[in-house]
Design a protein around this motif. Structure first.
Motif, PDB file in Angstrom:
ATOM      1  N   GLY A   1       3.893  55.820 -29.648  1.00 21.40           N
ATOM      2  CA  GLY A   1       3.360  54.855 -29.704  1.00 21.40           C
ATOM      3  C   GLY A   1       1.724  53.958 -30.209  1.00 21.40           C
ATOM      4  O   GLY A   1       1.752  55.664 -29.744  1.00 21.40           O
ATOM      5  N   GLY A   2       1.880  53.523 -31.351  1.00 19.74           N
ATOM      6  CA  GLY A   2       0.675  53.616 -31.105  1.00 19.74           C
ATOM      7  C   GLY A   2      -0.112  52.032 -31.195  1.00 19.74           C
ATOM      8  O   GLY A   2      -0.507  51.796 -30.083  1.00 19.74           O
ATOM      9  N   TYR A   3      -1.499  52.035 -31.964  1.00 17.11           N
ATOM     10  CA  TYR A   3      -2.183  51.084 -31.940  1.00 17.11           C
ATOM     11  C   TYR A   3      -1.728  49.602 -31.741  1.00 17.11           C
ATOM     12  O   TYR A   3      -1.906  48.514 -30.893  1.00 17.11           O
ATOM     13  CB  TYR A   3      -3.484  51.428 -32.567  1.00 17.11           C
ATOM     14  N   ASN A   4      -1.332  49.418 -32.811  1.00 15.71           N
ATOM     15  CA  ASN A   4      -0.534  48.099 -33.120  1.00 15.71           C
ATOM     16  C   ASN A   4       0.171  47.570 -31.895  1.00 15.71           C
ATOM     17  O   ASN A   4       0.399  46.774 -30.773  1.00 15.71           O
ATOM     18  CB  ASN A   4       0.925  47.801 -33.930  1.00 15.71           C
ATOM     19  N   THR A   5       1.009  49.426 -31.076  1.00 12.66           N
ATOM     20  CA  THR A   5       2.817  49.141 -30.194  1.00 12.66           C
ATOM     21  C   THR A   5       1.506  48.030 -28.912  1.00 12.66           C
ATOM     22  O   THR A   5       1.803  48.189 -27.657  1.00 12.66           O
ATOM     23  CB  THR A   5       2.879  49.950 -29.620  1.00 12.66           C
ATOM     24  N   ARG A   6       0.534  48.471 -28.533  1.00 11.43           N
ATOM     25  CA  ARG A   6       0.090  48.822 -27.497  1.00 11.43           C
ATOM     26  C   ARG A   6      -1.562  47.006 -27.656  1.00 11.43           C
ATOM     27  O   ARG A   6      -1.172  46.230 -26.520  1.00 11.43           O
ATOM     28  CB  ARG A   6      -1.561  49.881 -27.339  1.00 11.43           C
ATOM     29  N   ARG A   7      -1.650  47.330 -28.661  1.00 17.24           N
ATOM     30  CA  ARG A   7      -2.269  46.059 -29.083  1.00 17.24           C
ATOM     31  C   ARG A   7      -1.433  44.958 -28.740  1.00 17.24           C
ATOM     32  O   ARG A   7      -1.122  43.341 -28.605  1.00 17.24           O
ATOM     33  CB  ARG A   7      -2.772  45.855 -29.817  1.00 17.24           C
ATOM     34  N   HIS A   8      -0.067  44.877 -29.193  1.00 15.15           N
ATOM     35  CA  HIS A   8       0.986  43.097 -29.493  1.00 15.15           C
ATOM     36  C   HIS A   8       1.994  43.358 -28.832  1.00 15.15           C
ATOM     37  O   HIS A   8       2.513  42.665 -28.288  1.00 15.15           O
ATOM     38  CB  HIS A   8       1.423  42.893 -31.315  1.00 15.15           C
ATOM     39  N   GLY A   9       2.370  45.172 -27.715  1.00 14.98           N
ATOM     40  CA  GLY A   9       2.968  44.526 -26.625  1.00 14.98           C
ATOM     41  C   GLY A   9       2.292  44.148 -25.655  1.00 14.98           C
ATOM     42  O   GLY A   9       1.724  43.736 -25.423  1.00 14.98           O
ATOM     43  N   SER A  10       3.317  44.430 -24.597  1.00 18.28           N
ATOM     44  CA  SER A  10       2.013  43.955 -22.843  1.00 18.28           C
ATOM     45  C   SER A  10       2.613  44.963 -22.354  1.00 18.28           C
ATOM     46  O   SER A  10       2.115  44.253 -21.092  1.00 18.28           O
ATOM     47  CB  SER A  10       3.920  42.891 -22.160  1.00 18.28           C
ATOM     48  N   VAL A  11       2.393  45.985 -22.576  1.00 21.39           N
ATOM     49  CA  VAL A  11       1.747  46.591 -21.349  1.00 21.39           C
ATOM     50  C   VAL A  11      -0.278  46.196 -21.023  1.00 21.39           C
ATOM     51  O   VAL A  11      -0.179  46.491 -20.109  1.00 21.39           O
ATOM     52  CB  VAL A  11       1.124  48.154 -22.161  1.00 21.39           C
ATOM     53  N   LEU A  12      -0.818  45.604 -21.845  1.00 23.17           N
ATOM     54  CA  LEU A  12      -2.845  45.111 -21.082  1.00 23.17           C
ATOM     55  C   LEU A  12      -2.221  43.681 -20.249  1.00 23.17           C
ATOM     56  O   LEU A  12      -2.783  43.537 -19.120  1.00 23.17           O
ATOM     57  CB  LEU A  12      -2.686  45.232 -21.869  1.00 23.17           C
ATOM     58  N   ARG A  13      -1.484  42.914 -21.358  1.00 24.61           N
ATOM     59  CA  ARG A  13      -1.106  41.287 -20.712  1.00 24.61           C
ATOM     60  C   ARG A  13      -0.057  40.700 -21.622  1.00 24.61           C
ATOM     61  O   ARG A  13       0.824  41.512 -22.550  1.00 24.61           O
ATOM     62  CB  ARG A  13      -2.553  40.809 -21.000  1.00 24.61           C
ATOM     63  N   GLY A  14      -0.569  39.411 -21.156  1.00 26.13           N
ATOM     64  CA  GLY A  14       0.959  38.936 -22.141  1.00 26.13           C
ATOM     65  C   GLY A  14       2.461  38.923 -22.014  1.00 26.13           C
ATOM     66  O   GLY A  14       3.007  40.041 -21.226  1.00 26.13           O
ATOM     67  N   SER A  15       3.241  38.202 -22.436  1.00 23.49           N
ATOM     68  CA  SER A  15       4.680  38.184 -22.196  1.00 23.49           C
ATOM     69  C   SER A  15       5.744  38.772 -23.609  1.00 23.49           C
ATOM     70  O   SER A  15       6.846  38.778 -23.773  1.00 23.49           O
ATOM     71  CB  SER A  15       5.142  37.112 -21.708  1.00 23.49           C
ATOM     72  N   PHE A  16       5.020  39.086 -24.557  1.00 24.04           N
ATOM     73  CA  PHE A  16       5.714  39.806 -25.813  1.00 24.04           C
ATOM     74  C   PHE A  16       5.277  41.290 -25.927  1.00 24.04           C
ATOM     75  O   PHE A  16       4.207  42.232 -25.902  1.00 24.04           O
ATOM     76  CB  PHE A  16       4.380  39.345 -26.942  1.00 24.04           C
ATOM     77  N   ASP A  17       7.231  41.464 -25.533  1.00 22.25           N
ATOM     78  CA  ASP A  17       6.983  43.403 -25.858  1.00 22.25           C
ATOM     79  C   ASP A  17       6.443  43.729 -27.361  1.00 22.25           C
ATOM     80  O   ASP A  17       6.850  43.453 -28.016  1.00 22.25           O
ATOM     81  CB  ASP A  17       8.436  43.410 -25.602  1.00 22.25           C
ATOM     82  N   ALA A  18       6.593  45.385 -27.059  1.00 25.74           N
ATOM     83  CA  ALA A  18       6.350  46.277 -28.272  1.00 25.74           C
ATOM     84  C   ALA A  18       7.854  47.259 -28.256  1.00 25.74           C
ATOM     85  O   ALA A  18       7.345  47.845 -27.342  1.00 25.74           O
ATOM     86  CB  ALA A  18       4.868  45.903 -28.832  1.00 25.74           C
ATOM     87  N   ILE A  19       8.207  47.853 -29.790  1.00 23.32           N
ATOM     88  CA  ILE A  19       8.746  48.610 -29.728  1.00 23.32           C
ATOM     89  C   ILE A  19       8.155  49.546 -31.180  1.00 23.32           C
ATOM     90  O   ILE A  19       8.322  48.675 -32.149  1.00 23.32           O
ATOM     91  CB  ILE A  19      10.439  49.032 -29.512  1.00 23.32           C
ATOM     92  N   GLN A  20       7.510  50.437 -31.310  1.00 21.08           N
ATOM     93  CA  GLN A  20       7.879  51.396 -32.102  1.00 21.08           C
ATOM     94  C   GLN A  20       8.857  52.204 -32.922  1.00 21.08           C
ATOM     95  O   GLN A  20       9.151  53.283 -31.331  1.00 21.08           O
ATOM     96  CB  GLN A  20       6.168  51.970 -31.821  1.00 21.08           C
ATOM     97  N   ILE A  21       8.886  51.692 -34.012  1.00 21.76           N
ATOM     98  CA  ILE A  21      10.383  52.910 -34.351  1.00 21.76           C
ATOM     99  C   ILE A  21      10.153  53.474 -35.131  1.00 21.76           C
ATOM    100  O   ILE A  21       9.335  53.155 -36.250  1.00 21.76           O
ATOM    101  CB  ILE A  21      11.700  51.820 -34.836  1.00 21.76           C
TER     102      ILE A  21
END
Length: 358
Positions: free
Chosen positions: A260-280
């Motif tokens: 997982g890269g920049y987009n997965t970190r920026r738009h996923g929920s690791v740092l904040r928020g409730s939107f999850d992310a998966i890089q495929i």
């Protein structure tokens, strides 16, 4: 239907099948403005965003190629600019290899999901520039080298995503679509957990992953959510395609793995928020035109099952609240109907593995 019954779909055996068409017409992408380098489609009620940052094929001569940055030895970092001085190829070489067919695959996947969700469609955003010109999965400096029109494309790309997330009420699933060239032909699912950590087999803290929010909202051991039968990799395996992490491949086994890269970190929920992310990261053989229809069908079925199990109730509760857009206010019943359409003829596990549909 209770939670355990829904989960059991992954292993269910059915006898009849009705095939979707062997290929579906890819969704066309809108442009933010004339000559824009970012294409997009807004969601029509499904809280899923598909992103294709590395599949563009436009290479304007007036935009210099991203080649390499300069090494700042005092700060121990790369300076990404065409005017930084002496380039350092060994430390600061830009990655410029495109992920072939991922833009086409994203459009086809959207079309499949629109069918499976009975007209509710995910949002999509694609980078139309070749990766040598713009890498939409890096931070601004490395992505753009400071070229004004590329900086604009970077801002447009991530603004579209963030506006869609806001419209969805801040809850849903972001999927970043890539392609890898590794020898092992399996999908690599990135949750921001390094391969060597997966290989250890130790419990993983969900708070360091891109599905942190999901982990806190489901009553499921996190290891099972990450690589068990009920994980995305477990569900995808039920449709005939291997992936890592999954029950079959709990870790990459010391092979190269993209976590997982920049987009997965920026738009996923690791740092904040409730939107999850998966890089495929999809294998090259699965992205090839002859194999892609079957693979896209498997991805669409896996996404539907994953979404209906883990996100249907949570995302439905946000629709029509506050400033959420009108297009989401009437989608709750449609989503329920789509998710309750199991056994879903297009996604029957046993027939999927043996039917003649590509």
């Amino acid at each position: 239907m209770d939670f355990l019954a829904i989960i059991s779909w992954t292993a269910a055996i059915y006898s009849a099948t009705i095939c979707l068409p062997s290929s579906v017409e890819s969704s066309d992408f809108n442009l933010l403005q004339q000559e824009s380098y970012v294409g997009y489609n807004s969601s029509t009620g499904l809280s899923v965003i598909l992103s294709a940052p590395h599949g563009g094929e436009i290479y304007p001569d007036e935009i210099p190629d991203r080649d390499a940055g300069c090494w700042d030895s005092s700060a121990k970092r790369c300076i990404w600019s065409h005017d930084c001085g002496v380039k350092n190829i060994s430390k600061c070489k830009a990655v410029t290899i495109s992920d072939n067919f991922t833009q086409e695959m994203t459009g086809e996947l959207r079309a499949r999901l629109c069918e499976l969700f009975l007209g509710l469609c995910p949002a999509t955003v694609v980078n139309r520039l070749g990766r040598a010109k713009f890498d939409a999965n890096r931070d601004r400096d490395e992505a753009t080298f400071g070229i004004p029109e590329v900086v604009q494309a970077f801002d447009d790309y991530h603004t579209v995503i963030e506006k869609e997330i806001a419209t969805m009420g801040g809850v849903g699933l972001f999927i970043d679509i890539h392609g890898h060239g590794h020898k092992r032909q399996r999908a690599e699912l990135g949750y921001l957990v390094r391969g060597n950590v997966l290989d250890l087999g130790d419990p993983i803290d969900p708070n360091v992953t891109s599905i942190r929010n999901l982990a806190h909202n489901v009553r499921l051991d996190f290891d099972k959510l990450l690589r068990g039968t009920d994980s995305f990799g477990g569900i995808l395996g039920g449709f005939g395609f291997d992936s890592v992490p999954s029950p079959k491949y709990r870790g990459p086994g010391h092979l190269v793995y993209l976590s997982g890269g920049y987009n997965t970190r920026r738009h996923g929920s690791v740092l904040r928020g409730s939107f999850d992310a998966i890089q495929i990261e999809s294998a090259r053989s699965h992205r090839a035109p002859d194999a892609r229809p079957r693979y896209v069908k498997a991805l669409a079925c896996a996404i539907k099952r994953y979404y209906c199990v883990y996100y249907k109730q949570v995302t439905a509760s946000f629709r029509g609240i506050g400033n959420v857009a009108v297009r989401f206010q009437s989608s709750s019943d449609s989503l329920t109907n789509a998710c309750e359409a199991y056994p879903d003829d297009a996604c029957k596990t046993s027939q999927f593995l043996v039917d003649a549909c590509p």
